[in-house]
Write a protein that holds these residues in place. Structure first.
Motif, PDB file in Angstrom:
ATOM      1  N   GLU A 166       1.000  -1.343  -0.136  1.00  0.00           N
ATOM      2  CA  GLU A 166       0.128   0.204  -0.376  1.00  0.00           C
ATOM      3  C   GLU A 166       0.573   1.537   0.210  1.00  0.00           C
ATOM      4  O   GLU A 166       0.550   2.327  -0.341  1.00  0.00           O
ATOM      5  N   ARG A 167       1.986   1.237   0.748  1.00  0.00           N
ATOM      6  CA  ARG A 167       2.741   2.063   0.967  1.00  0.00           C
ATOM      7  C   ARG A 167       3.750   2.320  -0.806  1.00  0.00           C
ATOM      8  O   ARG A 167       3.918   4.066  -0.901  1.00  0.00           O
ATOM      9  N   LEU A 168       3.929   1.483  -1.463  1.00  0.00           N
ATOM     10  CA  LEU A 168       4.092   1.212  -2.215  1.00  0.00           C
ATOM     11  C   LEU A 168       3.819   2.455  -2.735  1.00  0.00           C
ATOM     12  O   LEU A 168       4.387   2.829  -4.107  1.00  0.00           O
ATOM     13  N   VAL A 169       2.607   1.944  -3.501  1.00  0.00           N
ATOM     14  CA  VAL A 169       1.446   1.989  -4.114  1.00  0.00           C
ATOM     15  C   VAL A 169       1.008   3.753  -4.364  1.00  0.00           C
ATOM     16  O   VAL A 169       1.267   4.188  -5.560  1.00  0.00           O
ATOM     17  N   ALA A 170       1.441   3.962  -3.386  1.00  0.00           N
ATOM     18  CA  ALA A 170       1.163   5.387  -2.399  1.00  0.00           C
ATOM     19  C   ALA A 170       2.225   6.108  -3.087  1.00  0.00           C
ATOM     20  O   ALA A 170       2.468   7.554  -3.749  1.00  0.00           O
ATOM     21  N   PHE A 171       3.398   5.603  -2.947  1.00  0.00           N
ATOM     22  CA  PHE A 171       4.593   6.212  -3.210  1.00  0.00           C
ATOM     23  C   PHE A 171       4.761   6.148  -4.610  1.00  0.00           C
ATOM     24  O   PHE A 171       5.175   7.661  -5.152  1.00  0.00           O
ATOM     25  N   GLU A 263       5.414 -11.740   4.498  1.00  0.00           N
ATOM     26  CA  GLU A 263       6.238 -10.239   4.793  1.00  0.00           C
ATOM     27  C   GLU A 263       6.080  -9.736   3.921  1.00  0.00           C
ATOM     28  O   GLU A 263       4.688  -8.652   4.188  1.00  0.00           O
ATOM     29  N   GLY A 264       6.457  -9.950   2.473  1.00  0.00           N
ATOM     30  CA  GLY A 264       5.724  -8.972   1.348  1.00  0.00           C
ATOM     31  C   GLY A 264       6.055  -7.120   1.040  1.00  0.00           C
ATOM     32  O   GLY A 264       5.273  -6.771   0.662  1.00  0.00           O
ATOM     33  N   VAL A 265       6.932  -7.024   2.259  1.00  0.00           N
ATOM     34  CA  VAL A 265       7.710  -6.058   2.124  1.00  0.00           C
ATOM     35  C   VAL A 265       8.864  -5.979   0.608  1.00  0.00           C
ATOM     36  O   VAL A 265       9.585  -6.253   0.878  1.00  0.00           O
ATOM     37  N   VAL A 266       9.157  -4.292   1.198  1.00  0.00           N
ATOM     38  CA  VAL A 266      10.208  -3.467  -0.252  1.00  0.00           C
ATOM     39  C   VAL A 266      11.108  -3.374   0.358  1.00  0.00           C
ATOM     40  O   VAL A 266      10.452  -2.257   0.859  1.00  0.00           O
ATOM     41  N   HIS A 267      12.258  -3.222   0.329  1.00  0.00           N
ATOM     42  CA  HIS A 267      13.190  -2.900   1.007  1.00  0.00           C
ATOM     43  C   HIS A 267      14.637  -1.591  -0.291  1.00  0.00           C
ATOM     44  O   HIS A 267      14.740  -1.075   0.465  1.00  0.00           O
ATOM     45  N   GLY A 268      14.166  -2.363  -1.220  1.00  0.00           N
ATOM     46  CA  GLY A 268      14.025  -1.564  -2.383  1.00  0.00           C
ATOM     47  C   GLY A 268      13.601  -1.402  -3.821  1.00  0.00           C
ATOM     48  O   GLY A 268      13.319  -2.438  -4.096  1.00  0.00           O
ATOM     49  N   LEU A 269      14.563  -0.703  -5.123  1.00  0.00           N
ATOM     50  CA  LEU A 269      13.652  -0.648  -5.607  1.00  0.00           C
ATOM     51  C   LEU A 269      15.514  -1.109  -7.156  1.00  0.00           C
ATOM     52  O   LEU A 269      15.965  -0.599  -6.368  1.00  0.00           O
ATOM     53  N   VAL A 270      16.203  -1.973  -8.344  1.00  0.00           N
ATOM     54  CA  VAL A 270      16.451  -2.197  -9.180  1.00  0.00           C
ATOM     55  C   VAL A 270      15.723  -1.428 -10.158  1.00  0.00           C
ATOM     56  O   VAL A 270      14.329  -1.764 -10.989  1.00  0.00           O
ATOM     57  N   VAL A 271      16.032  -0.322 -10.656  1.00  0.00           N
ATOM     58  CA  VAL A 271      15.596  -0.138 -11.836  1.00  0.00           C
ATOM     59  C   VAL A 271      16.660   0.396 -13.459  1.00  0.00           C
ATOM     60  O   VAL A 271      18.010   0.652 -12.693  1.00  0.00           O
TER      61      VAL A 271
END
Length: 304
Positions: A166-171, A263-271
């Motif tokens: 949810e936070r990542l979608v808002a981001f 857990e399903g949480v994201v700690h970072g992105l590879v772009v």
């Protein structure tokens, strides 16, 4: 008492017989292997679903795609992936990477045991909830500001705190970021502890396109809400795994993957191939700890 001289002729005849029997057995086994391949399903599809995807998860430094089975056999099943290094510049040409599963379920993938180079280093810095570091953030700003903002980049965006879907979608909505093949999610950072077994595990880096061998070619990414679909697909894939699957060749572990999926949480992105100007904007968001560049290059298609 004199030792008897060995009968060299007898030794030679015996050796020839052994070699002949061995050759005959190998030929017979090879013939049986070819016949069984016709009548027995050696499950190339499972190799593709489980191990080809595991290779993509463990090797985000490569763009791996176009997998195909080379035909099964009684001894082993070989699955080949095409791939290239993940760089910001022009394509370097595809390379073949083989995954081999033997009769006993042991998997070998010597070129797919984890990432290497600057992108591996950038992923290796990602940690669980490292917090805000203004010095680190300012250093990233100065690095990016010192470069032409039109450069393409391969980079890692590290969050100060882990992001729920949810936070990542808002981001994404805040920054008008669209999910797609150029955005992958770090569900677990890499791990090293020489007192544990295994001593090291690769980061879990996921993009919904990593299961592209098993989905329709017209996959549609969902822009800002793509993290929802990505997590659902990651959990679906983990659900295909068995505890007995040999993921050691990729420095992954069933429990490691299952825990990340739960857990399903994201700690970072590879772009992949983002403009530096777009990465620079992210540094003004307090949820972004830093941006680590792995590679930069001019987009020659825009020159002229």
């Amino acid at each position: 008492m004199n030792a008897r001289e060995p009968d060299w002729a007898y030794v030679a005849r015996s050796l020839v017989k052994v070699m002949a029997v061995t050759a005959a057995l190998l030929l017979a086994f090879s013939a049986v292997d070819r016949v069984l391949w016709v009548f027995i399903d050696f499950d190339d599809e499972r190799v593709a679903q489980v191990y080809a995807t595991a290779a993509r998860v463990a090797n985000p430094d490569k763009r791996l795609s176009h997998g195909y089975g080379n035909g099964g056999g009684l001894l082993e099943t070989t699955y080949t992936l095409w791939g290239e290094p993940r760089r910001a510049g022009p394509r370097a040409g595809a390379t073949e990477y083989e995954i081999v599963e033997n009769l006993f379920g042991t998997v070998r993938a010597p070129s797919l045991d984890g990432p290497s180079g600057s992108l591996a280093d950038a992923i290796g810095f990602v940690d669980v909830d490292p917090g805000v570091d203004e010095v680190l953030t300012e250093k990233a700003r100065k690095t990016i500001d010192g470069l032409p903002q039109t450069l393409d980049a391969v980079a890692v965006v590290e969050f100060a705190d882990s992001m729920t879907t949810e936070r990542l979608v808002a981001f994404n909505r805040r920054h008008r970021t669209c999910g797609g093949a150029d955005v992958s999610y770090i569900y677990s950072p890499s791990y090293y502890d020489d007192s544990s077994e295994p001593a090291s595990l690769n980061a879990v880096v996921w993009n919904r396109g990593m299961t592209e061998d098993n989905i329709q070619a017209d996959l549609t990414y969902q822009c800002e809400t793509e993290p929802v679909a990505a997590l659902a697909e990651f959990r679906r894939w983990v659900g295909l795994l068995d505890e007995g699957d040999d993921l050691g060749a990729f420095e992954l572990d069933y429990g490691w993957l299952a825990g990340a999926a739960e857990e399903g949480v994201v700690h970072g992105l590879v772009v992949d191939r983002w403009k530096l100007a777009d990465l620079r904007k992210l540094l003004d968001d307090p949820e972004v700890r830093t941006v680590r560049l792995a590679d930069v290059a001019f987009d020659l298609g825009e020159v002229g």
